[in-house]
Design an enzyme around this catalytic site. Sequence first.
Site, PDB file in Angstrom:
ATOM      1  N   LYS A 182       0.828  -1.202   0.000  1.00 46.51           N
ATOM      2  CA  LYS A 182       0.000   0.000   0.000  1.00 46.51           C
ATOM      3  C   LYS A 182       0.859   1.247   0.000  1.00 46.51           C
ATOM      4  CE  LYS A 182      -4.495  -1.254   1.752  1.00 46.51           C
ATOM      5  NZ  LYS A 182      -5.525  -1.014   2.754  1.00 46.51           N
ATOM      6  N   HIS A 211      -4.238  17.589  23.768  1.00 46.75           N
ATOM      7  CA  HIS A 211      -3.867  17.120  25.109  1.00 46.75           C
ATOM      8  C   HIS A 211      -3.175  15.768  25.026  1.00 46.75           C
ATOM      9  CE1 HIS A 211      -7.621  14.886  24.446  1.00 46.75           C
ATOM     10  NE2 HIS A 211      -7.238  14.048  25.402  1.00 46.75           N
ATOM     11  N   CYS A 228      24.140  -1.236  24.118  1.00 39.41           N
ATOM     12  CA  CYS A 228      22.700  -0.954  24.123  1.00 39.41           C
ATOM     13  C   CYS A 228      22.147  -1.219  22.719  1.00 39.41           C
ATOM     14  CB  CYS A 228      22.492   0.501  24.533  1.00 39.41           C
ATOM     15  SG  CYS A 228      20.884   1.166  24.122  1.00 39.41           S
TER      16      CYS A 228
HETATM   17 ZN   LIG Z   1      21.483   3.396  24.111  1.00 39.49          ZN
END
Ligand SMILES: [Zn+2]
Length: 333
Positions: A22, A166, A196
């Site tokens: 799509k 909000h 990480c």
């Molecule tokens: Zn990181």
Amino acid sequence: MPELRKDPITGRWVIISTERRKRPTDFRLESVHVTPDSGCPFCEGHERMTPPEIIAFRRSGSAPNGPGWDLRVVPNQFPVLRVEGTLDRQGEGLFDKMNGIGAHEVIIESPRHEDTLATMSEAAVEQVLWAFRERVRDLKQDRRFRYIIIFKNHGAAAGASLDHPHSQLIALPIVPREVRDEVDGARSHFERKERCVFCDIVRQETADRRRLIFETADTVAVAPYAPRFPFETWILPKRHQASYEDAQRHDFASLARVLTEILRRMNRALRNPPYNLLIHSAPLAEDAGDYYHWHVEIIPKLTKVAGFEWATGFYVNPTSPEEAAQVLCDVRP
Ligand SMILES: [Zn+2]
Ligand SMILES: [Zn+2]
Ligand SMILES: [Zn+2]
């Protein structure tokens, strides 16, 4: 040929369905139109229609709970969890339960009803991001809370009941499962590689650039490698940081820059789509500082979750992230 792809954080698989491919114009788009509402409880002058404010950014001299503000945070009138009481865990044999302790707040992002994060100034958006930080720093003092989730529903199709700009914040006595999956996945990546996983994603995507949408010196927006939804977009700080509330002024300025840019591009490319936005940050009472990395996820509401997804947790995405990134790169906000 459809492609199965695995998310490097959670290990969740998705199907990128090229057969059902799509392009932006193929979605049955439900554009968000803000309609005026003289009875809106969030408009300036209607402060009495909400519970008393928790914090507000006010122009000098204006009194609390009256006009003269740029942003207000108020308790949700219909909270999903309540702040009063002690946390009490019990069970019924096999079943666990606890009483519904938490906090549910609304961040009213502007006094003007027709504003949106995409049309507000970057400085005003930065104020919103700063207000999130202030509320998290306050609520994390409360030892009953294990997680604070900040999210936004934009447009009725994304779950918003009011048009006025909000976001919401919910403090929880548990770490929710979606976050648990990310934290556990990030920890196991760290145990194997001593890095990480989010930093690895930032490094690879800024080098590869096929899924890179926009970047500044400090912040990057990417289409994730294995997105559940078409045009799903993640915004991450380039520097390693586990907790949103530890970010500094210049980080929020950079995030405001990238966030407004992405929302404006989505509005152009997808004609003001409804969307959900959420902030994932490290759990409060866990030492995830080395391996978790806060980020923002934006999910335009373009498709419906159907039986196969409910049955399997396996998402079929008709737009590849490379194509979504290309569309959002090419469009001028
Ligand atoms: Zn990181
Ligand atoms: Zn309003
Ligand atoms: Zn996340």
